[in-house]
Write a protein that holds these residues in place. Structure first.
Motif, short mmCIF file in Angstrom:
data_model
loop_
_atom_site.label_atom_id
_atom_site.label_comp_id
_atom_site.label_asym_id
_atom_site.label_seq_id
_atom_site.Cartn_x
_atom_site.Cartn_y
_atom_site.Cartn_z
N ILE A 190 67.15 54.83 1.65
CA ILE A 190 66.67 53.53 2.11
C ILE A 190 66.53 53.55 3.64
O ILE A 190 65.57 53.01 4.18
N SER A 191 67.48 54.19 4.31
CA SER A 191 67.43 54.23 5.77
C SER A 191 66.20 54.99 6.27
O SER A 191 65.63 54.64 7.30
N MET A 192 65.78 56.01 5.53
CA MET A 192 64.57 56.74 5.93
C MET A 192 63.34 55.84 5.84
O MET A 192 62.49 55.84 6.74
N ILE A 193 63.26 55.08 4.77
CA ILE A 193 62.13 54.14 4.62
C ILE A 193 62.15 53.12 5.75
O ILE A 193 61.12 52.83 6.36
N SER A 194 63.32 52.61 6.06
CA SER A 194 63.46 51.63 7.13
C SER A 194 63.00 52.22 8.47
O SER A 194 62.28 51.58 9.23
N ARG A 195 63.42 53.45 8.76
CA ARG A 195 63.02 54.10 10.03
C ARG A 195 61.52 54.31 10.07
O ARG A 195 60.89 54.11 11.11
N LEU A 196 60.93 54.73 8.95
CA LEU A 196 59.48 54.94 8.93
C LEU A 196 58.73 53.64 9.19
O LEU A 196 57.74 53.63 9.90
N LEU A 197 59.20 52.56 8.59
CA LEU A 197 58.51 51.29 8.73
C LEU A 197 58.60 50.72 10.14
O LEU A 197 57.77 49.92 10.55
N LYS A 198 59.62 51.12 10.90
CA LYS A 198 59.73 50.68 12.29
C LYS A 198 58.61 51.26 13.15
O LYS A 198 58.28 50.71 14.19
N LYS A 199 58.02 52.37 12.70
CA LYS A 199 56.93 53.02 13.44
C LYS A 199 55.58 52.37 13.16
O LYS A 199 54.61 52.63 13.87
N VAL A 200 55.50 51.53 12.12
CA VAL A 200 54.25 50.89 11.73
C VAL A 200 54.00 49.70 12.65
O VAL A 200 54.86 48.83 12.78
N PRO A 201 52.83 49.65 13.30
CA PRO A 201 52.53 48.47 14.12
C PRO A 201 52.41 47.23 13.26
O PRO A 201 51.83 47.26 12.18
N ARG A 202 53.01 46.15 13.72
CA ARG A 202 52.99 44.89 12.96
C ARG A 202 51.72 44.11 13.25
O ARG A 202 51.26 44.04 14.37
N LYS A 203 51.18 43.51 12.21
CA LYS A 203 50.00 42.66 12.37
C LYS A 203 50.46 41.23 12.61
O LYS A 203 51.33 40.74 11.95
N ARG B 198 64.67 49.48 -1.47
CA ARG B 198 65.33 50.26 -2.52
C ARG B 198 64.31 50.80 -3.53
O ARG B 198 64.35 51.96 -3.92
N GLU B 199 63.37 49.95 -3.96
CA GLU B 199 62.35 50.38 -4.92
C GLU B 199 61.50 51.52 -4.36
O GLU B 199 61.24 52.50 -5.04
N ILE B 200 61.10 51.36 -3.11
CA ILE B 200 60.26 52.37 -2.47
C ILE B 200 61.02 53.67 -2.31
O ILE B 200 60.51 54.75 -2.60
N ALA B 201 62.26 53.59 -1.86
CA ALA B 201 63.08 54.79 -1.66
C ALA B 201 63.29 55.54 -2.96
O ALA B 201 63.20 56.77 -3.00
N GLN B 202 63.55 54.82 -4.04
CA GLN B 202 63.74 55.47 -5.33
C GLN B 202 62.47 56.15 -5.81
O GLN B 202 62.50 57.24 -6.37
N GLU B 203 61.34 55.51 -5.57
CA GLU B 203 60.06 56.08 -5.99
C GLU B 203 59.78 57.42 -5.30
O GLU B 203 59.27 58.36 -5.92
#
Length: 50
Positions: free
Chosen positions: A36-49, A26-31
């Motif tokens: 929020i769903s767009m942020i969630s979708r973007l983060l799914k593309k990030v490879p996890r360490k 929520r904080e990131i989306a507001q910034e």
């Protein structure tokens, strides 16, 4: 092709870094003035360490 992204590559990297530091979706989306769903979708593309 398709719709242009609302976030640049630099913003995308900043979103991933902010999430890694523990900020909420929520904080990131507001910034970045996106959903929020767009942020969630973007983060799914990030490879996890592991």
């Amino acid at each position: 092709m398709g719709r242009p992204s609302k976030l640049t590559q630099q913003q995308f990297e900043a979103v991933a870094e902010a999430r890694a530091k523990g900020r909420t979706l929520r904080e990131i989306a507001q910034e970045y003035n996106v959903s929020i769903s767009m942020i969630s979708r973007l983060l799914k593309k990030v490879p996890r360490k592991s």
